[in-house]
Write a protein that holds these residues in place. Structure first.
Motif, PDB file in Angstrom:
ATOM      1  N   ASP A  90      19.524  -8.764 -38.362  1.00  0.00           N
ATOM      2  CA  ASP A  90      18.396  -8.501 -39.269  1.00  0.00           C
ATOM      3  C   ASP A  90      17.105  -8.979 -38.622  1.00  0.00           C
ATOM      4  O   ASP A  90      16.923 -10.174 -38.381  1.00  0.00           O
ATOM      5  N   ARG A  91      16.199  -8.060 -38.357  1.00  0.00           N
ATOM      6  CA  ARG A  91      14.913  -8.425 -37.735  1.00  0.00           C
ATOM      7  C   ARG A  91      13.736  -8.083 -38.660  1.00  0.00           C
ATOM      8  O   ARG A  91      12.622  -7.839 -38.202  1.00  0.00           O
ATOM      9  N   SER A  92      13.999  -8.081 -39.954  1.00  0.00           N
ATOM     10  CA  SER A  92      12.937  -7.750 -40.910  1.00  0.00           C
ATOM     11  C   SER A  92      11.783  -8.749 -40.827  1.00  0.00           C
ATOM     12  O   SER A  92      10.617  -8.372 -40.999  1.00  0.00           O
ATOM     13  N   GLN A  93      12.080 -10.028 -40.567  1.00  0.00           N
ATOM     14  CA  GLN A  93      11.001 -11.022 -40.454  1.00  0.00           C
ATOM     15  C   GLN A  93      10.137 -10.740 -39.232  1.00  0.00           C
ATOM     16  O   GLN A  93       8.900 -10.871 -39.288  1.00  0.00           O
ATOM     17  N   THR A  94      10.769 -10.365 -38.133  1.00  0.00           N
ATOM     18  CA  THR A  94      10.020 -10.021 -36.916  1.00  0.00           C
ATOM     19  C   THR A  94       9.122  -8.818 -37.170  1.00  0.00           C
ATOM     20  O   THR A  94       7.954  -8.798 -36.750  1.00  0.00           O
ATOM     21  N   ILE A  95       9.664  -7.816 -37.841  1.00  0.00           N
ATOM     22  CA  ILE A  95       8.899  -6.602 -38.142  1.00  0.00           C
ATOM     23  C   ILE A  95       7.687  -6.937 -39.009  1.00  0.00           C
ATOM     24  O   ILE A  95       6.578  -6.429 -38.774  1.00  0.00           O
ATOM     25  N   GLN A  96       7.868  -7.816 -39.996  1.00  0.00           N
ATOM     26  CA  GLN A  96       6.749  -8.204 -40.862  1.00  0.00           C
ATOM     27  C   GLN A  96       5.741  -9.080 -40.135  1.00  0.00           C
ATOM     28  O   GLN A  96       4.537  -9.025 -40.417  1.00  0.00           O
ATOM     29  N   ALA A  97       6.228  -9.897 -39.203  1.00  0.00           N
ATOM     30  CA  ALA A  97       5.326 -10.798 -38.471  1.00  0.00           C
ATOM     31  C   ALA A  97       4.507 -10.068 -37.414  1.00  0.00           C
ATOM     32  O   ALA A  97       3.384 -10.490 -37.087  1.00  0.00           O
ATOM     33  N   LEU A  98       5.046  -8.980 -36.868  1.00  0.00           N
ATOM     34  CA  LEU A  98       4.423  -8.331 -35.713  1.00  0.00           C
ATOM     35  C   LEU A  98       2.971  -7.916 -35.928  1.00  0.00           C
ATOM     36  O   LEU A  98       2.129  -8.201 -35.061  1.00  0.00           O
ATOM     37  N   PRO A  99       2.603  -7.271 -37.052  1.00  0.00           N
ATOM     38  CA  PRO A  99       1.180  -6.931 -37.222  1.00  0.00           C
ATOM     39  C   PRO A  99       0.288  -8.168 -37.241  1.00  0.00           C
ATOM     40  O   PRO A  99      -0.816  -8.138 -36.681  1.00  0.00           O
ATOM     41  N   LYS A 100       0.760  -9.236 -37.860  1.00  0.00           N
ATOM     42  CA  LYS A 100      -0.022 -10.473 -37.913  1.00  0.00           C
ATOM     43  C   LYS A 100      -0.182 -11.076 -36.514  1.00  0.00           C
ATOM     44  O   LYS A 100      -1.249 -11.596 -36.163  1.00  0.00           O
ATOM     45  N   ILE A 101       0.887 -11.014 -35.714  1.00  0.00           N
ATOM     46  CA  ILE A 101       0.828 -11.532 -34.347  1.00  0.00           C
ATOM     47  C   ILE A 101      -0.168 -10.728 -33.519  1.00  0.00           C
ATOM     48  O   ILE A 101      -1.019 -11.294 -32.822  1.00  0.00           O
ATOM     49  N   ILE A 102      -0.070  -9.413 -33.592  1.00  0.00           N
ATOM     50  CA  ILE A 102      -0.969  -8.562 -32.821  1.00  0.00           C
ATOM     51  C   ILE A 102      -2.425  -8.823 -33.208  1.00  0.00           C
ATOM     52  O   ILE A 102      -3.290  -9.042 -32.350  1.00  0.00           O
ATOM     53  N   GLU A 103      -2.685  -8.808 -34.498  1.00  0.00           N
ATOM     54  CA  GLU A 103      -4.064  -9.000 -34.965  1.00  0.00           C
ATOM     55  C   GLU A 103      -4.572 -10.401 -34.634  1.00  0.00           C
ATOM     56  O   GLU A 103      -5.735 -10.576 -34.244  1.00  0.00           O
ATOM     57  N   GLY A 104      -3.702 -11.404 -34.758  1.00  0.00           N
ATOM     58  CA  GLY A 104      -4.103 -12.775 -34.457  1.00  0.00           C
ATOM     59  C   GLY A 104      -4.419 -12.975 -32.990  1.00  0.00           C
ATOM     60  O   GLY A 104      -5.398 -13.649 -32.641  1.00  0.00           O
ATOM     61  N   LEU A 105      -3.609 -12.394 -32.121  1.00  0.00           N
ATOM     62  CA  LEU A 105      -3.850 -12.526 -30.682  1.00  0.00           C
ATOM     63  C   LEU A 105      -5.095 -11.761 -30.266  1.00  0.00           C
ATOM     64  O   LEU A 105      -5.902 -12.256 -29.460  1.00  0.00           O
ATOM     65  N   GLN A 106      -5.263 -10.566 -30.818  1.00  0.00           N
ATOM     66  CA  GLN A 106      -6.459  -9.798 -30.477  1.00  0.00           C
ATOM     67  C   GLN A 106      -7.721 -10.482 -30.981  1.00  0.00           C
ATOM     68  O   GLN A 106      -8.764 -10.454 -30.312  1.00  0.00           O
ATOM     69  N   ALA A 107      -7.631 -11.141 -32.125  1.00  0.00           N
ATOM     70  CA  ALA A 107      -8.788 -11.870 -32.656  1.00  0.00           C
ATOM     71  C   ALA A 107      -9.181 -13.026 -31.745  1.00  0.00           C
ATOM     72  O   ALA A 107     -10.347 -13.428 -31.711  1.00  0.00           O
ATOM     73  N   LYS A 108      -8.202 -13.544 -30.999  1.00  0.00           N
ATOM     74  CA  LYS A 108      -8.478 -14.607 -30.031  1.00  0.00           C
ATOM     75  C   LYS A 108      -8.967 -14.067 -28.693  1.00  0.00           C
ATOM     76  O   LYS A 108      -9.228 -14.835 -27.767  1.00  0.00           O
ATOM     77  N   GLY A 109      -9.039 -12.744 -28.596  1.00  0.00           N
ATOM     78  CA  GLY A 109      -9.566 -12.132 -27.382  1.00  0.00           C
ATOM     79  C   GLY A 109      -8.534 -11.745 -26.347  1.00  0.00           C
ATOM     80  O   GLY A 109      -8.882 -11.394 -25.214  1.00  0.00           O
ATOM     81  N   TYR A 110      -7.261 -11.778 -26.723  1.00  0.00           N
ATOM     82  CA  TYR A 110      -6.218 -11.413 -25.770  1.00  0.00           C
ATOM     83  C   TYR A 110      -6.001  -9.909 -25.732  1.00  0.00           C
ATOM     84  O   TYR A 110      -6.036  -9.241 -26.762  1.00  0.00           O
ATOM     85  N   GLN A 111      -5.732  -9.407 -24.532  1.00  0.00           N
ATOM     86  CA  GLN A 111      -5.326  -8.020 -24.339  1.00  0.00           C
ATOM     87  C   GLN A 111      -3.804  -7.999 -24.242  1.00  0.00           C
ATOM     88  O   GLN A 111      -3.221  -8.763 -23.461  1.00  0.00           O
ATOM     89  N   LEU A 112      -3.158  -7.147 -25.026  1.00  0.00           N
ATOM     90  CA  LEU A 112      -1.701  -7.085 -25.039  1.00  0.00           C
ATOM     91  C   LEU A 112      -1.233  -6.007 -24.072  1.00  0.00           C
ATOM     92  O   LEU A 112      -1.619  -4.840 -24.195  1.00  0.00           O
ATOM     93  N   VAL A 113      -0.408  -6.403 -23.104  1.00  0.00           N
ATOM     94  CA  VAL A 113      -0.002  -5.521 -22.011  1.00  0.00           C
ATOM     95  C   VAL A 113       1.519  -5.585 -21.836  1.00  0.00           C
ATOM     96  O   VAL A 113       2.196  -6.399 -22.467  1.00  0.00           O
ATOM     97  N   THR A 114       2.043  -4.750 -20.961  1.00  0.00           N
ATOM     98  CA  THR A 114       3.463  -4.814 -20.627  1.00  0.00           C
ATOM     99  C   THR A 114       3.695  -5.872 -19.549  1.00  0.00           C
ATOM    100  O   THR A 114       2.765  -6.290 -18.845  1.00  0.00           O
ATOM    101  N   VAL A 115       4.947  -6.282 -19.398  1.00  0.00           N
ATOM    102  CA  VAL A 115       5.278  -7.218 -18.322  1.00  0.00           C
ATOM    103  C   VAL A 115       4.975  -6.588 -16.966  1.00  0.00           C
ATOM    104  O   VAL A 115       4.525  -7.274 -16.044  1.00  0.00           O
ATOM    105  N   SER A 116       5.187  -5.290 -16.846  1.00  0.00           N
ATOM    106  CA  SER A 116       4.877  -4.602 -15.586  1.00  0.00           C
ATOM    107  C   SER A 116       3.398  -4.764 -15.228  1.00  0.00           C
ATOM    108  O   SER A 116       3.052  -4.970 -14.058  1.00  0.00           O
ATOM    109  N   GLU A 117       2.538  -4.698 -16.238  1.00  0.00           N
ATOM    110  CA  GLU A 117       1.107  -4.887 -15.992  1.00  0.00           C
ATOM    111  C   GLU A 117       0.788  -6.326 -15.606  1.00  0.00           C
ATOM    112  O   GLU A 117      -0.066  -6.577 -14.749  1.00  0.00           O
ATOM    113  N   LEU A 118       1.475  -7.277 -16.234  1.00  0.00           N
ATOM    114  CA  LEU A 118       1.269  -8.685 -15.851  1.00  0.00           C
ATOM    115  C   LEU A 118       1.662  -8.901 -14.403  1.00  0.00           C
ATOM    116  O   LEU A 118       0.953  -9.582 -13.650  1.00  0.00           O
ATOM    117  N   ILE A 119       2.808  -8.323 -14.008  1.00  0.00           N
ATOM    118  CA  ILE A 119       3.290  -8.500 -12.629  1.00  0.00           C
ATOM    119  C   ILE A 119       2.333  -7.846 -11.644  1.00  0.00           C
ATOM    120  O   ILE A 119       2.034  -8.394 -10.585  1.00  0.00           O
TER     121      ILE A 119
END
Length: 204
Positions: A171-200
């Motif tokens: 059951d990953r319902s908590q992860t699914i509900q948390a994900l929009p908050k995580i994305i918005e919270g990180l972007q509000a801090k100025g982070y760009q969300l990328v793939t691991v391939s892009e990080l490498i």
């Protein structure tokens, strides 16, 4: 190929990678892909070969949406407890299932449980993959609550972080509900969300 192990990206770039393990699971993965699409964010999915074989359409959907698909073994054993031949089988069977699903052979491999030793690193490198770990664990598999998952990701965020979450394994319902908050919270801090391939890619 020399063994390469990545647990974070560059500390001087405000980029973070969201990663999801153990899928694809029909009851979870599609919803996570919907959230990522809504926010126009790309992530990295470390998929089990057995799940990729059972749900090839979800693997194709991950790739078609611009996400990176990596190898997470055939059926999630602790690789450090296996012989070299057994490790090779876990890696190659998973790669074959993923390639059959989406036509792309993975270049990244995340060992189940993050369990690695020199032998595991060498066998992964022998199949031309980079070992990928993480440095922020949301512990979402323990179902600690939406707020706890969200806070773990945002409060520990830093340049180059690789955040571990799960789209499979139950059951990953908590992860699914948390994900929009995580994305918005990180972007509000100025982070760009990328793939691991892009990080490498930015490390070289």
């Amino acid at each position: 190929m020399q063994p390469q192990v990545i647990a974070q990206g560059r500390s001087d770039q405000s980029k973070i990678a969201l990663t999801f393990d153990d899928g694809p699971y029909p009851q979870n993965t599609g919803q996570i892909l919907d959230v990522l699409s809504l926010h126009r964010v790309h992530a990295t999915f470390f998929v089990e070969g057995s799940e990729a074989q059972a749900n090839p359409g979800l693997v194709r959907r991950e790739l078609a949406a611009g996400h990176t698909v990596g190898n997470h073994s055939w059926n999630h054993p602790e690789l450090t407890r296996l012989s070299p031949e057994q490790i090779d089988s876990q890696l190659s069977r998973a790669n074959a299932a993923i390639t059959r699903a989406d036509g792309v052979t993975p270049q990244l491999m995340r060992p189940p449980y993050g369990s690695v030793n020199d032998q595991v690193k060498e066998r992964i490198a022998a199949q031309h993959m980079t070992t990928v770990l993480w440095d922020i664990d949301t512990v979402d598999w323990k179902l600690p609550g939406v707020d706890a998952i969200t806070n773990e990701a945002i409060s520990k965020a830093h340049n180059g972080a690789i955040i571990l979450m799960h789209d499979g394994g139950g059951d990953r319902s908590q992860t699914i509900q948390a994900l929009p908050k995580i994305i918005e919270g990180l972007q509000a801090k100025g982070y760009q969300l990328v793939t691991v391939s892009e990080l490498i890619a930015s490390l070289s």
